[in-house]
Design an enzyme around this catalytic site. Structure first.
Site, short mmCIF file in Angstrom:
data_model
loop_
_atom_site.label_atom_id
_atom_site.label_comp_id
_atom_site.label_asym_id
_atom_site.label_seq_id
_atom_site.Cartn_x
_atom_site.Cartn_y
_atom_site.Cartn_z
N GLY A 1 0.83 -1.20 0.00
CA GLY A 1 0.00 0.00 0.00
C GLY A 1 0.86 1.25 0.00
O GLY A 1 1.99 1.24 -0.48
N SER A 2 0.33 2.33 0.56
CA SER A 2 1.01 3.62 0.51
C SER A 2 2.07 3.75 1.59
O SER A 2 2.08 3.00 2.57
CB SER A 2 -0.01 4.74 0.70
OG SER A 2 -0.53 4.73 2.02
N THR B 1 0.36 4.68 5.00
CA THR B 1 -0.23 3.54 5.71
C THR B 1 0.86 2.57 6.16
O THR B 1 0.76 1.98 7.24
CB THR B 1 -1.26 2.82 4.83
OG1 THR B 1 -2.23 3.77 4.37
CG2 THR B 1 -1.98 1.74 5.61
N GLY B 2 1.90 2.45 5.36
CA GLY B 2 3.01 1.59 5.75
C GLY B 2 3.65 2.03 7.06
O GLY B 2 4.01 1.20 7.90
N GLU C 1 5.69 -3.28 1.16
CA GLU C 1 5.86 -2.77 -0.21
C GLU C 1 4.98 -1.54 -0.31
O GLU C 1 3.76 -1.64 -0.38
CB GLU C 1 5.48 -3.85 -1.23
CG GLU C 1 6.01 -3.57 -2.62
CD GLU C 1 5.04 -2.79 -3.48
OE1 GLU C 1 4.92 -1.56 -3.27
OE2 GLU C 1 4.39 -3.41 -4.34
#
Length: 468
Positions: A219-220, A223-224, A241
């Site tokens: 994801g982004s 959010t990571g 990732e």
């Protein structure tokens, strides 16, 4: 309940919200947030199932996962139709059927690989052996862009090495994900693979749960970072990732006609909604006109529309949130006087369609170059020297992928060695492979997936050291 009424992307009360077809905004159905009590129960079931699963002989687990691959193949037509309906990518071209073949292949390969114990040191006094043990319960957070294939990347290696998996699909692509989990679970033992649904707070509770031993996230960056914070509560191991803003460099003198198809799909695969798409293209100033003309000519012949229709190979943006972000970047480019080299024809449909757009007269420092657009809009930047192109390509917080395009492979490899990315492709972009490790540098994440290294990532190494 499922219905086919048309709706804007508004939400029903907090516990439920709508899943839409992005091509026509028809309602597919309501999605429910899994409660914390339900998540706790699923994790307890997963813990018990994992012990039994890990105790099975390795060959038995391999055999079961190969049967999962067969089940995915047998149901690939129906699952591809679900992808097209909910995610939006067309059935044809490098679309939903292509994604399903990826699901099959990325199940077969981990199921076929072996990761035996390894003697790492031995002499007359001692012998040291590394074993790879399962971690326990893996939390998998899957995205909406390749909802089934990326879920497979998370699920299958984890199961292969004896873990249990609880997966949370994206709230935007819940229905197609549930259909695939149903197919997989028709083969697997009970409770070894479970699913929770809902928005970010569901994933937040799952990833911070004390019984989770590993988190796999795609994801982004934003959010990571939240996933990293959640893992502090349980010391869970991480594979992250977090997307990319991949640069491509066309070296001087490229025979553009030989590479135009690869360049186009390198940038616009899945409408550019792919982490490792080519999102910034650097072109030698004397070659600029021929490159943009070739790209515009090729782009003008690629049909866009509802992906369920025959002959369509480009579809909509998957959701309104992403659609609005891309439109904002387009408006910003207009405001700074960028050159809109090409803009394709928008279909006469209600969905979230943005035509393929090529933008020139921009540079590093402009939002369309610096921010990952994650859509069918490609900025094309000129350079005077190759060193300048390398410097600009590396000027990013991201480092997932990059590419170099040249008819001189020796020169291309010299440039590739200087690019800061987890993977650098030459005369291709985004060409991932189930045997080849894939992961990012910088803020594109850490850890790798695929192949033997991907199997290692879902295990705990254990050393047994023997004194002779």
């Amino acid at each position: 309940m499922e219905n086919t009424s048309v709706a804007q992307e508004t939400h029903t009360p907090d516990t439920q919200f709508l899943s839409l077809n992005p091509s026509n905004l028809e309602v597919i159905g309501e999605v429910t947030n899994t409660s914390r009590v339900e998540i706790d129960t699923k994790i307890e079931k997963a813990k018990k199932a994992q012990k039994l699963w890990a105790a099975r002989p390795d060959a038995e687990r391999k055999e079961i996962l190969l049967k999962v691959a067969e089940a995915l193949q047998q149901n690939s037509k129906e699952l591809a139709e679900w992808i097209t309906r909910e995610q939006g990518k067309p059935l044809n071209g490098p679309g939903a059927n292509f994604e399903m073949q990826g699901c099959v292949g990325w199940t077969q390969v981990p199921a076929s690989l072996d990761l035996p114990e390894e003697i790492v040191f031995e002499d007359e006094t001692r012998k040291d052996i590394v074993y790879r043990n399962p971690i326990g319960v893996v939390a998998a957070i899957a995205p909406w862009n390749w909802p089934l294939m990326i879920a497979i990347w998370q699920i299958i290696p984890s199961l292969r090495m004896g873990n249990a998996v609880i997966i949370k699909p994206s709230e935007y692509t819940t229905y197609c994900s549930l259909e695939m989990i149903k197919v997989i679970n028709s083969v697997l033992p009970e409770d070894i693979l479970q699913v929770v649904t809902g928005r970010g707070e569901v994933g937040g509770y799952l990833t911070s749960h004390p019984e989770i031993g590993k988190i796999m996230f795609t994801g982004s960056i934003a959010t990571g970072k939240k996933v990293i914070e959640a893992s502090a509560k349980n010391m869970a191991r991480l594979t992250l990732e977090c997307g990319g803003n991949d640069a491509g460099i066309i070296l001087p003198g490229l025979d553009i006609a030989k590479h135009i198809e690869g360049l186009f799909w390198g940038a616009f695969l899945n409408m550019g909604q792919t982490c490792a798409c080519l999102k910034r293209l650097y072109v030698y100033e004397n070659d600029y006109e021929k490159v943009v003309k070739a790209l515009a000519d090729y782009s003008s012949h690629i049909p866009m529309g509802n992906g369920a229709d025959e002959g369509i190979v480009l579809g909509p943006i998957q959701n309104k949130m992403q659609y609005d972000k891309i439109q904002d970047l387009i408006r910003d480019s207009e405001n700074i006087g960028a050159d809109f080299i090409f803009k394709g024809q928008k279909p006469d449909l209600e969905g979230y369609f943005i035509p393929v757009t090529l933008i020139g007269n921009v540079d590093n420092g402009d939002r369309i170059v610096d921010e990952e657009q994650f859509g069918p809009v490609l900025p094309i930047i000129t350079y005077k020297t190759v060193d300048e192109a390398i410097s600009k390509a590396n000027d990013s917080e991201n480092g997932l992928g990059a590419s170099v395009w040249s008819d001189n492979l020796d020169e291309a490899q010299k440039v590739a060695a200087q690019l800061e990315a987890g993977t650098v492709w030459i005369n291709q972009h985004g060409a991932i492979h189930p045997f080849v490790p894939f992961g990012g540098a910088k803020q594109s994440g850490y850890g790798v997936e695929f192949g033997i290294e991907g199997l290692k990532a879902v295990t705990v190494p254990k050393v047994i050291s023997i004194k002779k």
